[in-house]
Design an enzyme around this catalytic site. Structure first.
Site, PDB file in Angstrom:
ATOM      1  N   GLY A   1       0.721  -1.262   0.105  1.00  0.00           N
ATOM      2  CA  GLY A   1       0.008  -0.015   0.015  1.00  0.00           C
ATOM      3  C   GLY A   1       0.778   1.465  -0.099  1.00  0.00           C
ATOM      4  CG  ASP A   2       2.955   2.700   3.112  1.00  0.00           C
ATOM      5  OD1 ASP A   2       2.478   3.837   2.913  1.00  0.00           O
ATOM      6  OD2 ASP A   2       2.979   2.016   4.127  1.00  0.00           O
ATOM      7  CB  VAL A   3       6.166  -0.460  -1.855  1.00  0.00           C
ATOM      8  CG1 VAL A   3       6.994  -0.575  -3.150  1.00  0.00           C
ATOM      9  CG2 VAL A   3       7.106  -0.530  -0.788  1.00  0.00           C
TER      10      VAL A   3
END
Length: 394
Positions: free
Chosen positions: A179-181
């Site tokens: 979700g971040d990457v």
């Protein structure tokens, strides 16, 4: 004397206010290819500095693996943005920057007088890039705009968890912080595109990436399946809802992946398995047929693979159809592909007497302008002398 290597983004200055994973991953991608990334950190530093893990030779817990992995090759200015003079110092520094990156909730930088409109007054070509859980009101006011978000929230709301796991009653997050990457990767692309536009026109702009949106983009199958067949995409375990055999299969000593899409690969697999009956079964001759009888197909393949080791399966299937063993960290560190591609990078320690760190290398390959050799991540405030080049000091 040979000129020092210069990355493809050499000459681009980035002020990085981001912390944790999404923003730092984005700016790591830029720094790896030559951009000058200057982290602007508060007195406690990027949160990831305190997240660990730490090596035994770091009793003061200065070098967290989380921080080292994401912040190689960057600089650090320590500045309390709430103190008098900090605003002027950042505004002066922003005049020299091409890009600003931040991942606060909407309104935080505006309340400090450091939002896009504030900084662009003195630098019209500035590219201001923001990652937020649910985006920025400038490009669409989400009802969740004020909600804080981390990777696990983005995976849940963006559809990834609903498609991952053993079945509908057991949704599952992915291991890496995708979700971040993934949001960080998309922002890095957007920054490069916007910088090119600014170089051509002199016009900067605001870039808005919502982690929710990024996850929905990643889960594209969820959308077209619902639109075209009225079906809600559900977890398919280690298989695939549309293809067979496609997914993970048991080996005698672990698991392997097999991906059969083309009918020619199915015929090759049946020959390797020495199953002429599968070759002759017209029900299974096409993708549509194998999808219809997926349980039967997967059972036959599983019965064959579980009798063989991963090495034996690699010898039989490797290079003949889409195949790969399920690797853990030890497997990856010992894999000749990883060695040949240089995918484990050595980052030197700030203390030259200590061994450096090994981190995942940048995967992008340019023939003329390769990624730079990683340099050590910065100590907190190591580059505060950069403020001396601005007109106003905090």
């Amino acid at each position: 004397m040979a000129e020092a290597p210069r990355g493809i983004l050499s000459g681009i200055r980035v002020l990085d206010f981001s912390r944790m994973l999404s923003g730092p991953y984005c700016t790591m991608m830029l720094a790896d290819h030559g951009a000058e990334v200057i982290k602007i950190e508060g007195p406690e530093g990027d949160t990831s500095r305190s997240n660990g893990p730490y090596r035994a030779d770091d009793p003061g817990h200065e070098w967290a693996g989380y921080f080292v992995s994401l912040n190689r090759g960057k600089k650090s200015i320590m500045l309390d943005l709430k103190e008098a003079g900090a605003k002027a110092a950042i505004q002066d520094l922003a005049r020299t920057a091409h890009v600003v990156v931040e991942n606060f909730r909407p309104g935080v930088m505006e309340r400090l007088g450091l939002g896009y409109e504030d900084l662009a007054k003195n630098n019209p070509a500035l590219v201001y890039a923001a990652i937020r859980g649910f985006g920025d009101p400038r490009s669409g006011a989400s009802p969740y705009a004020g909600w804080p978000s981390y990777d696990v929230v983005a995976q849940a709301m963006g559809g990834l968890m609903s498609m991952t796991g053993a079945d509908r009653d057991h949704p599952m997050k992915t291991g890496p912080g995708i979700g971040d990457v993934f949001a960080g990767m998309m922002l890095a692309f957007a920054i490069v595109a916007a910088v090119r536009h600014a170089e051509r026109t002199g016009e900067g702009q605001f870039i808005d990436i919502a982690m929710y949106d990024a996850m929905l983009s990643l889960c594209e199958r969820l959308v077209y399946l619902y639109d075209m067949e009225g079906k809600i995409a559900e977890p398919a375990g280690n298989g695939h809802p549309l293809l067979a055999p496609f997914g993970l299969f048991p080996a005698a000593d672990g698991w392997v992946s097999i991906g059969v899409v083309d009918d020619s690969f199915w015929r090759e697999l049946a020959r390797i398995m020495e199953r002429p009956d599968l070759l002759e079964d017209q029900r299974l001759a096409t993708k549509a047929g194998r999808r219809r009888y997926a349980a039967e197909v997967n059972a036959a393949v599983s019965a064959w693979t579980r009798q063989r080791t991963k090495r034996a399966l690699a010898e039989s299937l490797g290079g003949r159809l889409p195949f790969g063993p399920v690797n853990d960290a030890e497997d990856i560190f010992n894999d000749p592909h990883v060695a040949a591609r240089g995918m484990i990078a050595d980052v030197p320690h700030a203390d030259s007497a200590k061994p450096g760190w090994r981190v995942a290398a940048n995967p992008i390959r340019f023939s003329a302008t390769p990624a730079l050799t990683p340099s050590t991540p910065p100590r907190l405030g190591a580059d505060n002398d950069l403020l001396a080049s601005t007109r106003t000091k905090p």
